[in-house]
Write a protein that holds these residues in place. Structure first.
Motif, PDB file in Angstrom:
ATOM      1  N   LYS A  44       0.829  -1.208   0.000  1.00 18.84           N
ATOM      2  CA  LYS A  44       0.000   0.000   0.000  1.00 18.84           C
ATOM      3  C   LYS A  44       0.862   1.255   0.000  1.00 18.84           C
ATOM      4  O   LYS A  44       0.529   2.260  -0.638  1.00 18.84           O
ATOM      5  CB  LYS A  44      -0.925   0.002   1.225  1.00 18.84           C
ATOM      6  N   ASP A  45       1.993   1.186   0.714  1.00 23.49           N
ATOM      7  CA  ASP A  45       2.876   2.336   0.843  1.00 23.49           C
ATOM      8  C   ASP A  45       3.497   2.727  -0.495  1.00 23.49           C
ATOM      9  O   ASP A  45       3.726   3.911  -0.776  1.00 23.49           O
ATOM     10  CB  ASP A  45       3.969   2.017   1.876  1.00 23.49           C
ATOM     11  N   ILE A  46       3.791   1.729  -1.346  1.00 19.29           N
ATOM     12  CA  ILE A  46       4.477   2.010  -2.618  1.00 19.29           C
ATOM     13  C   ILE A  46       3.521   1.996  -3.817  1.00 19.29           C
ATOM     14  O   ILE A  46       3.951   2.101  -4.963  1.00 19.29           O
ATOM     15  CB  ILE A  46       5.607   0.992  -2.866  1.00 19.29           C
ATOM     16  N   GLU A  47       2.224   1.864  -3.531  1.00 21.97           N
ATOM     17  CA  GLU A  47       1.243   1.666  -4.603  1.00 21.97           C
ATOM     18  C   GLU A  47       1.278   2.767  -5.653  1.00 21.97           C
ATOM     19  O   GLU A  47       1.189   2.502  -6.855  1.00 21.97           O
ATOM     20  CB  GLU A  47      -0.154   1.580  -3.996  1.00 21.97           C
ATOM     21  N   ARG A  48       1.434   4.009  -5.222  1.00 23.82           N
ATOM     22  CA  ARG A  48       1.388   5.116  -6.182  1.00 23.82           C
ATOM     23  C   ARG A  48       2.697   5.244  -6.958  1.00 23.82           C
ATOM     24  O   ARG A  48       2.673   5.439  -8.175  1.00 23.82           O
ATOM     25  CB  ARG A  48       1.098   6.424  -5.438  1.00 23.82           C
ATOM     26  N   GLU A  49       3.834   5.143  -6.284  1.00 23.26           N
ATOM     27  CA  GLU A  49       5.119   5.356  -6.967  1.00 23.26           C
ATOM     28  C   GLU A  49       5.661   4.096  -7.629  1.00 23.26           C
ATOM     29  O   GLU A  49       6.461   4.178  -8.568  1.00 23.26           O
ATOM     30  CB  GLU A  49       6.149   5.902  -5.972  1.00 23.26           C
ATOM     31  N   GLN A  50       5.250   2.919  -7.141  1.00 17.77           N
ATOM     32  CA  GLN A  50       5.742   1.655  -7.701  1.00 17.77           C
ATOM     33  C   GLN A  50       4.572   0.690  -7.902  1.00 17.77           C
ATOM     34  O   GLN A  50       4.503  -0.367  -7.266  1.00 17.77           O
ATOM     35  CB  GLN A  50       6.772   1.024  -6.752  1.00 17.77           C
ATOM     36  N   PRO A  51       3.637   1.005  -8.805  1.00 13.50           N
ATOM     37  CA  PRO A  51       2.436   0.171  -8.956  1.00 13.50           C
ATOM     38  C   PRO A  51       2.723  -1.274  -9.349  1.00 13.50           C
ATOM     39  O   PRO A  51       2.053  -2.197  -8.883  1.00 13.50           O
ATOM     40  CB  PRO A  51       1.617   0.903 -10.031  1.00 13.50           C
ATOM     41  N   PHE A  52       3.715  -1.468 -10.228  1.00  8.82           N
ATOM     42  CA  PHE A  52       4.026  -2.832 -10.668  1.00  8.82           C
ATOM     43  C   PHE A  52       4.551  -3.676  -9.509  1.00  8.82           C
ATOM     44  O   PHE A  52       4.080  -4.798  -9.275  1.00  8.82           O
ATOM     45  CB  PHE A  52       5.052  -2.808 -11.805  1.00  8.82           C
ATOM     46  N   LEU A  53       5.528  -3.138  -8.758  1.00  7.16           N
ATOM     47  CA  LEU A  53       6.089  -3.895  -7.638  1.00  7.16           C
ATOM     48  C   LEU A  53       5.054  -4.083  -6.530  1.00  7.16           C
ATOM     49  O   LEU A  53       5.027  -5.115  -5.857  1.00  7.16           O
ATOM     50  CB  LEU A  53       7.332  -3.189  -7.102  1.00  7.16           C
ATOM     51  N   SER A  54       4.193  -3.089  -6.341  1.00 10.18           N
ATOM     52  CA  SER A  54       3.124  -3.215  -5.357  1.00 10.18           C
ATOM     53  C   SER A  54       2.203  -4.385  -5.721  1.00 10.18           C
ATOM     54  O   SER A  54       1.829  -5.198  -4.862  1.00 10.18           O
ATOM     55  CB  SER A  54       2.323  -1.921  -5.278  1.00 10.18           C
ATOM     56  N   ASN A  55       1.842  -4.458  -6.992  1.00  9.13           N
ATOM     57  CA  ASN A  55       0.983  -5.549  -7.456  1.00  9.13           C
ATOM     58  C   ASN A  55       1.672  -6.906  -7.305  1.00  9.13           C
ATOM     59  O   ASN A  55       1.045  -7.901  -6.932  1.00  9.13           O
ATOM     60  CB  ASN A  55       0.600  -5.317  -8.914  1.00  9.13           C
ATOM     61  N   GLN A  56       2.997  -6.937  -7.574  1.00  6.45           N
ATOM     62  CA  GLN A  56       3.756  -8.171  -7.398  1.00  6.45           C
ATOM     63  C   GLN A  56       3.727  -8.638  -5.947  1.00  6.45           C
ATOM     64  O   GLN A  56       3.533  -9.827  -5.667  1.00  6.45           O
ATOM     65  CB  GLN A  56       5.208  -7.949  -7.844  1.00  6.45           C
ATOM     66  N   LEU A  57       3.936  -7.712  -5.032  1.00  9.07           N
ATOM     67  CA  LEU A  57       3.903  -8.062  -3.606  1.00  9.07           C
ATOM     68  C   LEU A  57       2.554  -8.644  -3.211  1.00  9.07           C
ATOM     69  O   LEU A  57       2.485  -9.649  -2.500  1.00  9.07           O
ATOM     70  CB  LEU A  57       4.202  -6.829  -2.750  1.00  9.07           C
TER      71      LEU A  57
END
Length: 246
Positions: A44-57
Motif C-alpha cells: 500500500k505504501d508504494i502503490e502510487r510510486e511503484q504500482p508494478f512492484l506493489s501488485n507483485q507483492l
C-alpha cells in the motif's frame, strides 16, 4: 517509501526461511500474520510510486503459505519456498532502489567490511577499498578454520572457502543440508566465496588494476552480502568465533 519497514519485513522472511528444516516444519500463525500484514502495508505504501512492484507483492503474498489439514479442526501451515524467494527478490529490488537514491549507503555495508574499507573508499582509494573487503573475508574464514581444526595447516583463498564451506563435507554449514535446497545453498555460497577470492581478491595482488567508484561500490555490497552469510553460518553451526587480533 518507508525503507525501515521494507527491511523489517525482508528480515522476517529471511529469518524464517533460514530456520533449520523449515520446509518440513509448520509455521506459527504469528509469523504468517506478521509477514502478510507487513507485506500488505509495504504494498500500500508504494502503490502510487511503484504500482508494478506493489501488485507483485500483493499477488505473491497470497502464495507464500500452503495449508495442510491434519484433522477436522487442525491445519498446519507451511512455507512455499518458491514464492518466498520471489517475494524477497521484490523486497530486495525496493531496497536496492533506495540504496541508489541516497547518499548514506554505508548503512547497508557489513560492519566488518566498513571497518577496513570505508576510509579507503572515502579517500578515493577504490581499488584498495574493494580489495581489502575480500581480504577481510579471507582472514575471517581462516580464523574460523583455526577454531574448527586447531593446529592444522590453514588453507588460503579459494582453498579456504572450499574447505570450510565444502559442498559435501563442510566444517561450517550455512543451513540444514538434509534437503536438496540446503545442499544447493551450501554449494552455491561456497562457490561464490571461492570465486570472490580468485576474481576479486587476487587480481589486485598481482597487478595495479584501476577500479572506478561505482565498481568499488558494487564489490563492497557483494562482499557485505557474503560476510552477512558467514554470520548466518557461524550462528547456525554454533561456532564460538574468536575476536579479531588487533
Amino acid at each position: 517509501m518507508d525503507i525501515n519497514r521494507i527491511n523489517t519485513v525482508c528480515c522476517w522472511m529471511r529469518n524464517l526461511s533460514n530456520q533449520p528444516n523449515i520446509l518440513n516444519m509448520p509455521v506459527s500463525t504469528s509469523d504468517v500474520t506478521n509477514i502478510r500484514e507487513g507485506l500488505l502495508v509495504v504494498a500500500k505504501d508504494i502503490e502510487r510510486e511503484q504500482p508494478f512492484l506493489s501488485n507483485q507483492l500483493m499477488t505473491i503474498k497470497n502464495r507464500l503459505f500452503r495449508e495442510v489439514p491434519v484433522s477436522w479442526n487442525i491445519i498446519h501451515i507451511y512455507i512455499n519456498p518458491f514464492a518466498f524467494g520471489q517475494e524477497i527478490e521484490v523486497l530486495d529490488i525496493l531496497l536496492a532502489q533506495n540504496l541508489n537514491g541516497q547518499g548514506d549507503w554505508w548503512q547497508f555495508i557489513h560492519p566488518k567490511i566498513a571497518e577496513v574499507s570505508k576510509k579507503l573508499f572515502l579517500d578515493g582509494s577504490y581499488a584498495n577499498a574493494a580489495c581489502d573487503a575480500f581480504i577481510e573475508i579471507n582472514d575471517r574464514v581462516k580464523r574460523l578454520f583455526q577454531v574448527v581444526k586447531p593446529g592444522e595447516k590453514i588453507p588460503d583463498g579459494d582453498s579456504a572457502m572450499k574447505t570450510v564451506f565444502s559442498a559435501n563435507t563442510p566444517l561450517i554449514e550455512f543451513c540444514d543440508r538434509s534437503a536438496d535446497s540446503g545442499v544447493n545453498t551450501q554449494k552455491g555460497f561456497m562457490e561464490m566465496l571461492a570465486g570472490a577470492m580468485s576474481a576479486l581478491r587476487n587480481p589486485k595482488a598481482h597487478a595495479n588494476i584501476p577500479i572506478e567508484q561505482e565498481d568499488a561500490m558494487r564489490r563492497l555490497i557483494f562482499a557485505s552480502m557474503l560476510m552477512y552469510k558467514i554470520d548466518e553460518a557461524v550462528l547456525y553451526s554454533k561456532i564460538i568465533e574468536p575476536l579479531k587480533p588487533q
